[in-house]
Every structure is written in C-alpha cells, then in structure tokens.
Design a protein around this motif. Structure first.
Motif, PDB file in Angstrom:
ATOM      1  N   ALA A 215       0.788  -1.223   0.079  1.00 22.57           N
ATOM      2  CA  ALA A 215      -0.030   0.016   0.014  1.00 22.57           C
ATOM      3  C   ALA A 215       0.887   1.140   0.128  1.00 22.57           C
ATOM      4  CB  ALA A 215      -0.714  -0.077   1.203  1.00 22.57           C
ATOM      5  N   GLU A 216       2.017   1.160   0.688  1.00 17.68           N
ATOM      6  CA  GLU A 216       3.014   2.169   0.850  1.00 17.68           C
ATOM      7  C   GLU A 216       3.554   2.595  -0.445  1.00 17.68           C
ATOM      8  OE1 GLU A 216       6.165   1.558   3.541  1.00 17.68           O
ATOM      9  OE2 GLU A 216       6.851   3.519   3.113  1.00 17.68           O
ATOM     10  N   GLY A 217       3.749   1.511  -1.325  1.00 16.84           N
ATOM     11  CA  GLY A 217       4.437   1.483  -2.734  1.00 16.84           C
ATOM     12  C   GLY A 217       3.319   2.348  -3.489  1.00 16.84           C
TER      13      GLY A 217
ATOM     14  N   GLU B 296     -16.188   1.179  -2.027  1.00 14.67           N
ATOM     15  CA  GLU B 296     -16.622   0.148  -1.077  1.00 14.67           C
ATOM     16  C   GLU B 296     -16.141  -1.407  -1.651  1.00 14.67           C
ATOM     17  OE1 GLU B 296     -18.491   2.632  -2.073  1.00 14.67           O
ATOM     18  OE2 GLU B 296     -18.587   3.581  -0.051  1.00 14.67           O
ATOM     19  N   GLU B 297     -16.645  -1.699  -2.940  1.00  9.10           N
ATOM     20  CA  GLU B 297     -16.398  -2.870  -3.485  1.00  9.10           C
ATOM     21  C   GLU B 297     -14.881  -3.083  -3.671  1.00  9.10           C
ATOM     22  OE1 GLU B 297     -18.086  -5.602  -4.116  1.00  9.10           O
ATOM     23  OE2 GLU B 297     -16.741  -6.558  -5.367  1.00  9.10           O
ATOM     24  N   ARG B 298     -14.038  -2.088  -4.348  1.00  8.77           N
ATOM     25  CA  ARG B 298     -12.754  -2.292  -4.421  1.00  8.77           C
ATOM     26  C   ARG B 298     -12.138  -2.430  -3.069  1.00  8.77           C
ATOM     27  NH1 ARG B 298     -10.759   2.888  -6.485  1.00  8.77           N
ATOM     28  NH2 ARG B 298     -12.706   3.868  -6.564  1.00  8.77           N
ATOM     29  N   ALA B 299     -12.278  -1.834  -2.115  1.00  7.03           N
ATOM     30  CA  ALA B 299     -11.874  -2.205  -0.578  1.00  7.03           C
ATOM     31  C   ALA B 299     -12.290  -3.511  -0.375  1.00  7.03           C
ATOM     32  CB  ALA B 299     -12.395  -1.198   0.248  1.00  7.03           C
ATOM     33  N   ASN B 300     -13.591  -4.009  -0.506  1.00  5.56           N
ATOM     34  CA  ASN B 300     -13.865  -5.069  -0.146  1.00  5.56           C
ATOM     35  C   ASN B 300     -13.106  -6.363  -0.750  1.00  5.56           C
ATOM     36  OD1 ASN B 300     -15.725  -7.000   1.193  1.00  5.56           O
ATOM     37  ND2 ASN B 300     -17.065  -7.362  -0.917  1.00  5.56           N
TER      38      ASN B 300
ATOM     39  N   ARG C 190     -12.673   0.206   7.090  1.00  2.75           N
ATOM     40  CA  ARG C 190     -12.591   1.675   7.173  1.00  2.75           C
ATOM     41  C   ARG C 190     -11.298   2.229   6.659  1.00  2.75           C
ATOM     42  NH1 ARG C 190     -15.693   2.831  12.057  1.00  2.75           N
ATOM     43  NH2 ARG C 190     -14.432   4.657  12.340  1.00  2.75           N
ATOM     44  N   ASP C 191     -10.137   1.654   6.898  1.00  6.85           N
ATOM     45  CA  ASP C 191      -8.953   2.169   6.482  1.00  6.85           C
ATOM     46  C   ASP C 191      -8.715   2.036   4.922  1.00  6.85           C
ATOM     47  OD1 ASP C 191      -8.364   3.118   9.075  1.00  6.85           O
ATOM     48  OD2 ASP C 191      -6.911   1.340   9.405  1.00  6.85           O
ATOM     49  N   LEU C 192      -8.962   0.804   4.576  1.00  6.29           N
ATOM     50  CA  LEU C 192      -9.203   0.640   2.954  1.00  6.29           C
ATOM     51  C   LEU C 192      -9.776   1.463   2.097  1.00  6.29           C
ATOM     52  CD1 LEU C 192      -8.872  -3.368   3.191  1.00  6.29           C
ATOM     53  CD2 LEU C 192      -7.075  -1.853   2.562  1.00  6.29           C
ATOM     54  N   ILE C 193     -11.124   1.842   2.605  1.00  4.34           N
ATOM     55  CA  ILE C 193     -11.989   2.598   1.733  1.00  4.34           C
ATOM     56  C   ILE C 193     -11.270   4.019   1.902  1.00  4.34           C
ATOM     57  CG2 ILE C 193     -14.115   3.773   1.810  1.00  4.34           C
ATOM     58  CD1 ILE C 193     -15.321   1.331   2.980  1.00  4.34           C
ATOM     59  N   ARG C 194     -10.869   4.474   3.160  1.00  7.59           N
ATOM     60  CA  ARG C 194     -10.308   5.829   3.048  1.00  7.59           C
ATOM     61  C   ARG C 194      -9.022   5.818   2.250  1.00  7.59           C
ATOM     62  NH1 ARG C 194      -6.230   6.799   6.121  1.00  7.59           N
ATOM     63  NH2 ARG C 194      -6.536   5.126   7.564  1.00  7.59           N
TER      64      ARG C 194
END
Ligand code: DC
Length: 239
Positions: free
Chosen positions: A101-103, A159-163, A179-183
């Motif tokens: 994610a950092e990348g 939401e779907e992408r985070a899911n 919640r973090d993933l969506i943000r």
C-alpha cells in the motif's frame, strides 16, 4: 482512431496496435490486462509498476519525492526491466516490495510531476511491439496512447474495491480494516484524479465498464468481445 494523431503516434500504431485499460486503483485492471493478453497473445505494459519503481528508487536514495526536478532526473535514469511478471530495478527484483500500500502512495506522489510523466512517457511508448500491447494505467488512453484501437475505463465503487482488497489481504493471513482501506482508496483516487498533469480521466471514446457487480470472468468476457470488435473494425489481426 484519433484523427489528431501526431506523426510519431501514427508510426507507433504501424508498429503494433495498442489497447488501453485505465481506471482507479483496485478495479482489476492488471488481471484483465493479463487475461486479455493471454487471449490475444499480446504483450502487457503495467505502467503503475514504473511509477511504483520510481517511488521506491527515490526512497532508497533518500530523495525528496515531492521535488519534481529531482524526480524527473531520476525517472530519466531509471533502469527498469520486466521479466515475465517480475519487475527488476537496477537488476534487483522489487516485484513484491513495490506492491505494498505504501508503494502505491509513493507512486501516486511521484506521478504528479510533469518531468516524471514526460520521462516515463518515452519508456511506455517504447514498449509497443508486435503483435500488440495491452497498456494498463491511469492515462494510457488519454495521454500516452491516444491512438489506441480500444480504450477501456474500468470502474468499481470504492466500497467494492476495498472489499476485494480486504479479502485478498485476509486470504494472505494479513490484518485488514475495511474503514482504513476505503479511506486509503479514496485518498489515492483524489490524488490521481485531481493532479494537474495527466489526471485519471475517462479518455475520449473510452468504453466504461462498471465491474462493481461483475465477476472477473464477466469483465474479461466483455473486454475480449470489445477487443475482437475493435480489431475487426481496424483491420488488425484478430481471432
Ligand atoms: O496501477 P497502480 O496502482 O500500480 O498505480 C500506482 C500509482 O501510480 C497510481 O496511484 C498513480 C500512478 N500511476 C499514474 O499516475 N499513471 C499511470 N499510468 C499508472 C500509475
């Protein structure tokens, strides 16, 4: 085909046709690009890997990712090679390290600079080779390959992408928080959509596919059908 084609762009299409697949993070562009490449027997350009590798190279060298001139200079010297699905930076296999994610955040930061986009444009255009190239990214259809024979814009709700990302991480036994993933996805979308140079946008003539309620197989089937139609229309080789 784009009638505003520059001579250089027209020449590229004579070398080989290009199919552009753009869209925000986590819409499955990479998987679809690979699937389509297998069907057509074409090459793939993962343009995000270039931005990710540049972000990593800058971090390793202790450089300021927000300094456009320095990042442009580094991008011009970038020694990057694709070997199958491995990415080599200065000969070092960075395939896993750039995928974090950092990348992604680092890539998004270096991607705002005009000097970087200019330098990487050349690398991306040099990747066109017979029998054809599937290019995946944010500005493949709008900037890098405006003459692409087919432009796909892949979409899915945050939401779907985070899911999907949540499930991938959990399958790998890693911790994840929806919640973090969506943000994080929204933040990266904002950065990619609102930058001045080559923002993420739906290219002229692009076909938009909303994959929110579709399986990978369904999306791939749609993209393959579109590709076959586009290649038949342009007289390029197609099954
Ligand atoms: O596709 P990806 O998630 O690997 O891309 C990582 C980041 O790189 C993305 O958030 C923005 C940048 N990028 C870009 O600006 N233009 C591209 N053609 C591809 C990626």
């Amino acid at each position: 085909m784009n009638s505003n084609a520059s001579p250089r762009e027209s020449l590229q299409l004579q070398v080989a046709p290009v199919i552009a697949i753009d869209g925000p993070s986590g819409t499955g562009k990479g998987t679809i690009a690979e699937g389509l490449a297998q069907q057509l027997g074409w090459h793939v350009l993962d343009s995000g890997a270039l931005y990710r590798s540049l972000g990593l190279a800058a971090t390793r060298a202790g450089l300021d990712l927000d300094d456009g001139a320095t990042m442009g200079e580094l991008a011009r010297r970038l020694q990057i090679r694709f070997e199958g699905n491995r990415v080599l930076l200065d000969g070092d296999d960075v395939s896993e390290e750039i995928r974090t994610a950092e990348g992604g955040v680092r890539a998004s930061r270096v991607a705002v600079h005009a000097q970087v986009r200019e330098a990487l444009m050349l690398l991306q255009r040099a990747a066109v080779r017979p029998p054809g190239l599937i290019a995946d990214g944010r500005d493949m259809g709008s900037r890098v390959f405006p003459n692409a024979v087919l432009k796909i814009y892949l979409y899915a709700t945050p939401e779907e992408r985070a899911n999907r990302r949540y499930k991938q991480l959990r399958d790998k036994g890693m911790d994840a928080n929806m919640r973090d993933l969506i943000r994080e996805l929204r933040e990266r979308d904002d950065l990619d959509r609102n930058r001045t140079h080559s923002p993420l946008t739906i290219a002229d003539g692009a076909i938009v596919i909303d994959s929110t309620a579709l399986s990978i197989a369904d999306v791939l089937a749609q993209v393959v059908a579109q590709a076959q139609q586009a290649l038949a229309n342009t007289g390029s080789i197609s099954e």
